[in-house]
Scaffold this active site. Structure first.
Site, PDB file in Angstrom:
ATOM      1  N   ILE A   1      28.411   6.461 -24.771  1.00 50.90           N
ATOM      2  CA  ILE A   1      28.797   7.860 -24.744  1.00 50.90           C
ATOM      3  C   ILE A   1      29.833   8.045 -25.847  1.00 50.90           C
ATOM      4  CG2 ILE A   1      28.241   8.385 -22.347  1.00 50.90           C
ATOM      5  CD1 ILE A   1      31.005   7.782 -21.505  1.00 50.90           C
ATOM      6  N   ASP A   2      29.910   9.238 -26.387  1.00 52.73           N
ATOM      7  CA  ASP A   2      30.784   9.489 -27.525  1.00 52.73           C
ATOM      8  C   ASP A   2      32.228   9.096 -27.216  1.00 52.73           C
ATOM      9  OD1 ASP A   2      28.606  10.548 -28.814  1.00 52.73           O
ATOM     10  OD2 ASP A   2      29.120  12.629 -28.351  1.00 52.73           O
ATOM     11  N   LYS A   3      32.962   8.762 -28.263  1.00 54.35           N
ATOM     12  CA  LYS A   3      34.356   8.352 -28.107  1.00 54.35           C
ATOM     13  C   LYS A   3      35.161   9.371 -27.307  1.00 54.35           C
ATOM     14  CE  LYS A   3      38.495   7.253 -30.817  1.00 54.35           C
ATOM     15  NZ  LYS A   3      39.078   7.103 -32.176  1.00 54.35           N
TER      16      LYS A   3
ATOM     17  N   THR B   1      33.985  11.692 -25.286  1.00 58.27           N
ATOM     18  CA  THR B   1      33.360  12.065 -24.015  1.00 58.27           C
ATOM     19  C   THR B   1      33.791  11.052 -22.964  1.00 58.27           C
ATOM     20  OG1 THR B   1      31.458  13.075 -25.105  1.00 58.27           O
ATOM     21  CG2 THR B   1      31.172  12.427 -22.812  1.00 58.27           C
TER      22      THR B   1
ATOM     23  N   ARG C   1      25.717  18.033 -26.765  1.00 59.70           N
ATOM     24  CA  ARG C   1      26.558  18.866 -27.637  1.00 59.70           C
ATOM     25  C   ARG C   1      25.700  19.715 -28.568  1.00 59.70           C
ATOM     26  NH1 ARG C   1      30.445  14.519 -30.253  1.00 59.70           N
ATOM     27  NH2 ARG C   1      31.370  16.379 -31.217  1.00 59.70           N
TER      28      ARG C   1
END
Length: 319
Positions: A138-140, A142, A244
């Site tokens: 998962i994104d940094k 998020t 996103r």
């Protein structure tokens, strides 16, 4: 060393060389092209090219790509919020601001560094030295639930579950405005933007199929004209930045998103974001469910909103 041949047509010639080459190679950024040029690894008709700002000529360019340097992440005593752990896997709540695995600019302080310290030699290395145990990301910025493998059997089994989309993944997003219709499915092809290689975009052709099922759980602001909403997003696929980009494509980007925000929200919403101290996209991996790849047990984990998003939702409720 891998050799790539990139054909530049006469129609595409004339612009900056680094920009032109980056536009013709999906997985090499302009900065990466410049670095390869500095190393003398890009040539045209046998002549090594070193001036990234030179005009691109028509012809077949050879790009030599060296193998990636082996990564050796070190264990770091970083506290973990552990939801579940056994001999085969570990489920954690990743806080916002923590990268999942080391990368340029984030060599330390990552989830991998923390897992190496906590799990030691038991962490599965099947995914490569740089990403031991990691089967999804998962994104940094998020937050939310993430599973890592501690055994090779779990690594292989979890990787298969993610590949076949046999994973229950639900995210909560706080977005600008509210989507129309209030629930539905977004299906598109996602890939690198041709205008900005750091961004993901909805593509007409190419890219990879991405499917997000969304549902509006609550709206905030004036009745009939909401200024923000809480959205539940269930992933059928798991592409980079999928939620996103999909939310932004509906005209309802995640609040606080520095990349896909596409314009400021209404004044009261901006104030609510500032008062909550939100410094990132308002996106949280709230649910992760799957069948244990070794024991066959069905597992499901839920994570409440972290402090910044919980405070933002409270602020929005007062609008």
């Amino acid at each position: 060393m891998v050799a790539r041949i990139v054909a530049i047509s006469p129609e595409a010639a004339g612009a900056r060389l680094d920009k032109t080459l980056a536009e013709h190679v999906d997985d090499l950024s302009r900065a990466r092209i410049q670095a390869l040029m500095a190393q003398g690894l890009i040539s045209l008709r046998g002549a090594v090219l070193t001036d990234a700002s030179a005009k691109a000529l028509a012809g077949d360019y050879q790009i030599l790509i060296p193998p990636p340097a082996p990564a050796d992440p070190q264990p770091e005593a970083i506290p973990l919020s552990i939801l579940y752990e056994d001999a085969d896997l570990i489920v954690v709540e990743k806080p916002p601001g923590m990268a999942v695995h080391p990368a340029p600019g984030n060599e330390t302080g990552t989830l991998v560094n923390a897992l190496l310290h906590h799990c030691g030699a038991s962490l599965s290395g099947i995914g490569g030295v740089a990403r031991p145990g990691i089967v999804h990301r998962i994104d940094k910025e998020t937050s939310g639930v993430l599973v890592a493998a501690k055994s090779d059997a779990a690594h292989q089994g979890l990787s298969k579950l993610f590949a076949t989309h046999d994973i229950d993944r639900v995210y909560v997003a706080l977005v600008r405005g509210a989507p129309t219709p209030v629930s539905g499915t977004i299906q598109s092809r996602l890939g690198r933007s041709t205008h900005d290689r750091k961004k993901i975009a909805v593509l007409k052709t190419g890219g990879r199929e991405a499917i997000t099922h969304y549902r509006t759980e609550r709206t905030f602001g004036p009745p009939g004209k909401p200024t923000a909403a809480r959205i539940s997003c269930q992933l059928e696929t798991g592409r980079t930045h999928q939620i996103r980009v999909h939310m932004a494509s509906k005209g309802t980007p995640c609040l606080g998103d520095p990349v896909y925000g596409s314009g400021p929200p209404a004044g009261p919403v901006r104030e609510a974001v500032a008062e909550a101290g939100l410094k990132r996209q308002a996106l949280h991996a709230a649910v992760l469910g799957f069948v244990h790849p070794v024991t066959g047990e069905r597992l499901r984990f839920e994570s409440p909103l972290p402090a910044d998003m919980a405070q933002l939702e409270a602020n929005l409720s007062a609008l």
